[in-house]
Structures are given as C-alpha cells and as structure tokens.
Design an enzyme around this catalytic site. Structure first.
Site, PDB file in Angstrom:
ATOM      1  CD  GLU A 181      -3.032  -1.102   2.180  1.00 26.98           C
ATOM      2  OE1 GLU A 181      -3.027  -0.174   3.014  1.00 26.98           O
ATOM      3  OE2 GLU A 181      -3.924  -1.978   2.147  1.00 26.98           O
ATOM      4  CD  GLU A 228      -3.879  -5.947   3.830  1.00 21.80           C
ATOM      5  OE1 GLU A 228      -4.713  -5.087   4.205  1.00 21.80           O
ATOM      6  OE2 GLU A 228      -2.658  -5.808   3.954  1.00 21.80           O
TER       7      GLU A 228
HETATM    8  C1  FCB Z   1      -4.824  -2.164   5.338  1.00 23.44           C
HETATM    9  C2  FCB Z   1      -3.448  -2.475   5.896  1.00 23.44           C
HETATM   10  C3  FCB Z   1      -3.453  -3.522   6.979  1.00 23.44           C
HETATM   11  C4  FCB Z   1      -4.640  -3.350   7.907  1.00 23.44           C
HETATM   12  C5  FCB Z   1      -5.918  -3.233   7.131  1.00 23.44           C
HETATM   13  C6  FCB Z   1      -7.151  -3.113   7.976  1.00 23.44           C
HETATM   14  O1  FCB Z   1      -4.807  -0.901   4.775  1.00 23.44           O
HETATM   15  O2  FCB Z   1      -2.593  -2.920   4.872  1.00 23.44           O
HETATM   16  O3  FCB Z   1      -2.225  -3.456   7.643  1.00 23.44           O
HETATM   17  O4  FCB Z   1      -4.432  -2.296   8.752  1.00 23.44           O
HETATM   18  O5  FCB Z   1      -5.853  -2.126   6.283  1.00 23.44           O
END
Ligand code: FCB
Length: 483
Positions: free
Chosen positions: A201, A389
């Site tokens: 990110e 994620e």
């Molecule tokens: C993302 C992050 C991760 C976590 C989630 C909820 O942006 O990569 O570390 O905090 O959000």
C-alpha cells in the site's frame, strides 16, 4: 403497541421466534426452498485460500534479539498519535507464539499465509550490519509453515521503516537500501519461499505518513517533496523486483500488494464501465498505473506541474520491471458514472446512509471485489491477481459462554466472496484470497480498538479464540466455495 419502537418491536418478534425454535433440530432443507449447495459457487481448482498479517501489527518483541527501531515504534510512542497510546511493543506476541499461530492456520485448512518481514530485525539500522538472529526468526516461521503444508507469501515491507535510514522515504538512498535488504533476505529464504511481495500500500506509507501526518512518520510536506516520496516508494518496488529476480531461482513469483482506488460503475452499461476503467487509470496514476505502464500519465504530470516528481533517466524502466502478479488489498470502493467532462467520468459520493462496518471508512459495497479485479485486468493484463487483503473490523464482544458470533463479518466476507466468484467465473486470473486478518491485532492509529481478526485475541492473556467467522472460513476452504 405504545412503547414499541420499530427496533424494539423487531427484536422482540425475532426473540420469540427464536425461542419457539430453540431445542428443535430441523432436517437441513426442511424449511423453504432448497438452498444452493456450496458447489454452485465453487472456486477454481488450486485456488489459494489464506490469511494475512503484518509484522508490526502482530509480532511484538519490539526489542528482542537486536531488532532496530522503526518509524512506527517512534510514532506509536508519541503521545496522542494512536488510540489510547497503544503501541506494537507486544501486539499478539507472535514473535514468541508463531507456532500457535501456525496451528490456527492449520486448523482453518489454509493453503497460504501472507505475512511481512520486519526490515529492522534483519538490518537493525536499515542498512549495513546484519543481525542473524532476526533472520533466524523468519527461518523458523517459514519452516514451521512448510512443515504444516502452508505456503508462505512474504511481504518485504509493510510500513515499518527503520529509523536508521536518515530522511526515510524522502531520501533516494532508502529505495537502494530496500533493494539491498530484499536481495539479502530473498537469497537466504528463496530456496523455500516462492512468493514475494515488495511493498504494501504505497499511499499509506507515503501520503498518510508524509503528506497528512495520519501515520508514521507524521509529516506534512508540501506537494513537491511529497510527490518525490511517492516516486521513491515505487522506485523501491522496482529495484526490489530486480533484486529478487537476481537472487531467487527461476519460477519465483514476485509482485506487490496495492490498495488501489477501486471504481465501481453506477450501472453495468458500456459507458459507465468505460468510465470506471478511466477512473482506475487516473485514480492510481502515481502508483499502480506508473508501475504497470512505465510512465506517469500526462494528466498527472500536468496536474502536479512544477510539483511533479523528479525522475532520473532509468527510473521508469526500473519501476515497471515485470511482475508475476498484482496483489489487491480491497475493503471499499468509490462509485463512478460517465459524464461529458474531459476526463470522461465523475465520482459519485456515498450518501450518508451508505452502510459501513465498525471502521467508518469501510463503507459496504461488495461489488468492489469484482470491479477491482476487472478494472485492473482489463487495463493492464497482469498474469495473475491475488486478493492480498480483504476483511473487516467488527464490534466483537464475547458472549458469557465465550463465543464471538461475528455475523456482520461473515455477511461482509460472504458478499465479497460472491462478487469475487463472479470474477473467477468470467475467467479473470484470480489465483488466491488472503483474509485480513488471522488475528485481532494492532490496527495502526486505531490501536487495539478495532478488531479485524477471525480469531479473537485477549490482549491481557494472549489467548486466541476462533470467532464464528473462523468456523465459516474453514467451511469455505473445505468446500472451495462460498457457503
Ligand atoms: C490495510 C493495511 C493492513 C490493515 C488493514 C485493515 O490498509 O494494509 O495493515 O491495517 O488495512
């Protein structure tokens, strides 16, 4: 019915219905229409189901075995910067409890585990001297996973920048130090680890850290220097891709994990679909678009004018070094529609009534999993996509009996997986899905106030308890299907 609001009436009616059924065991399909069997929303063979975590959020052991300090250690120890002054000093203590965590993964039946390495465990000052004890830890973790038949997917950098790197991401030396670190660890672990992500990110360790001071290191740079920080971040990714290719055996898979801005067309007609694609290119111009296209879009450079990043001759070739997959971290999207502006689209703001999860920024719109994949593949044709994620916080409260019935999390996940299923059914090359997160953990500025895990963690005792969502995810994995 004086005294009843709609909410209390609904609750009372539901409670009496539940009481009427309590104690009855119904044959599975006795009520209503037959339910779809899991096989009807089955995922492709060899689809990788996994969980994701990150070093600073779970490891603890902040000073153990020679780990060097990071910007997040400093930031979380600065009064007022995290919820209740929470820090990652102990977190889930996974530095010591990693075997227990591997057992949780095993019990779920996952095929993969995405976790990140702490740069400063291995290079305590970010560069120079190596700390073998730091590497030993990751050797142990990798071996433990492999012994349990779980494939490690390692992220090299998930925001915990060593403070020893002077200037942090403002300095062009940091991408170089990152590539050296990447080369070293991938050489050490590359015999066993076949899947690597460079960075996690970009926007969170560049803009959030250097432009709006929401995250470490908490700076508010003007546009020019802030754009240079962004440039250094994507340069670090490209240099690391090259470093990993040079040190690992053929067949090693290299990619990155990006929380692209995901755009969902307001309706699925050609003009709005086209608008979503245009928005995806422009909305990610300084990060994934530059990585995939090897140039900054003219529209980005024109918009930034004199503040545009300073680019050295070979930079864009390095930045666009071919990747084997794009990892997408997706929680929530934006909606767009076509319009007659020069850019050809307009973002449609969420109404105040758009439902959201326990974290207010997670506005519920599960189509984002389909459109995140589709826009990325239609634009850039990467060889593979992982959802690196996806998940949600929930206001988890154990019942007196100790259960955590997080039905809202299951609702969120199930709906997202239905839309991801559509992408696989249409032939988009989605290879796996990593649920954020295995465990409740240190949620950055929100500290321990937001729980994202499918295992509940009592932070006083470090006891892990599977939530209902963990049971549900185990079923998803067993069936290879949405359940
Ligand atoms: C993302 C992050 C991760 C976590 C989630 C909820 O942006 O990569 O570390 O905090 O959000």
């Amino acid at each position: 019915m004086k005294g009843f609001t709609r909410r209390t009436f609904g609750k009372t009616a539901a409670a009496s219905a539940a009481a009427a059924f309590a104690g009855l065991t119904l044959p599975r399909l006795a009520v209503g229409q037959p339910q779809p069997q899991p096989s009807e929303l089955r995922y492709p063979k060899r689809f990788v189901w996994g969980c994701a975590t990150a070093a600073y959020q779970i490891e603890g052991g902040a000073k153990d075995d020679g780990r060097g300090p990071t910007t997040w250690d400093v930031w979380s120890h600065t009064p007022g910067k995290t919820h209740d002054g929470d820090t990652g000093d102990v977190a889930d203590d996974s530095y010591h409890l990693y075997k227990e965590d591997a057992n949780l993964l095993k019990a779920l039946g996952v095929g993969g585990y995405r976790f990140s390495m702490s740069w400063s465990r291995i290079f305590p000052a970010g560069k120079g001297e190596i700390n073998p004890k730091g590497l030993d830890y990751y050797n142990r973790v990798v071996d433990e996973l492999l012994a349990k038949n779980i494939t490690p997917y390692i992220t090299l950098f998930h925001w915990d920048t060593p403070t020893g790197l002077s200037g942090g991401w403002q300095s062009r030396d940091t991408p170089k130090a990152f590539a050296d670190y990447a080369a070293y660890v991938t050489k050490q672990l590359g015999d066993r680890v076949k899947h690597w992500m460079t960075t996690n990110e970009f926007v969170c360790f560049t803009d959030l850290g250097y432009r709006i001071a929401q995250f470490a290191p908490g700076m508010k740079l003007p546009a020019g220097p802030a754009n240079q920080v962004r440039h250094h971040a994507i340069l670090a990714h490209g240099l690391a891709v090259q470093a990993i290719r040079a040190t690992t055996p053929a067949g090693t898979q290299v990619g990155l994990a990006e929380n692209t801005n995901v755009y969902v067309p307001v309706m699925e007609t050609q003009e709005h679909i086209e608008a979503a694609r245009k928005a995806t290119r422009l909305g990610n111009a300084c990060f994934l678009t530059a990585v995939m296209e090897g140039k900054y879009m003219d529209a980005y450079l024109e918009r930034e004018g004199a503040n545009a990043p300073k680019v050295e001759p070979d930079d864009m070739n390095i930045i666009s070094s071919p990747v084997d997959f794009v990892g997408l971290n997706i929680y929530t999207p934006s909606f767009v529609r076509a319009d007659s502006s020069p850019q050809g689209f307009a973002q449609v703001p969420f109404p105040a009534s758009q439902p959201h999860m326990a974290s207010p920024w997670i506005l519920l719109a599960p189509e984002c999993l389909y459109w995140g994949v589709r826009n990325t593949v239609d634009l850039w044709k990467p060889k593979g996509i992982y959802i690196t994620e996806n998940g949600t916080s929930s206001d988890d409260v154990p019942t007196p009996a100790g259960r955590i019935d997080d039905v809202d999390r299951i609702m969120y996940l199930r709906n997202h997986l239905m839309h991801l299923h559509r992408a696989t059914a249409e032939g988009y090359p989605v290879k796996g899905y990593f649920l954020w997160s295995l465990l409740d953990n240190f949620e950055w500025a929100d500290g321990y106030s937001k729980r994202f895990g499918i295992h509940y963690v009592d932070f006083k005792t470090q006891k892990r308890t599977p939530k209902l969502s963990a049971e549900w995810y185990r079923e998803v994995i067993t069936w290879n299907a949405v359940v």
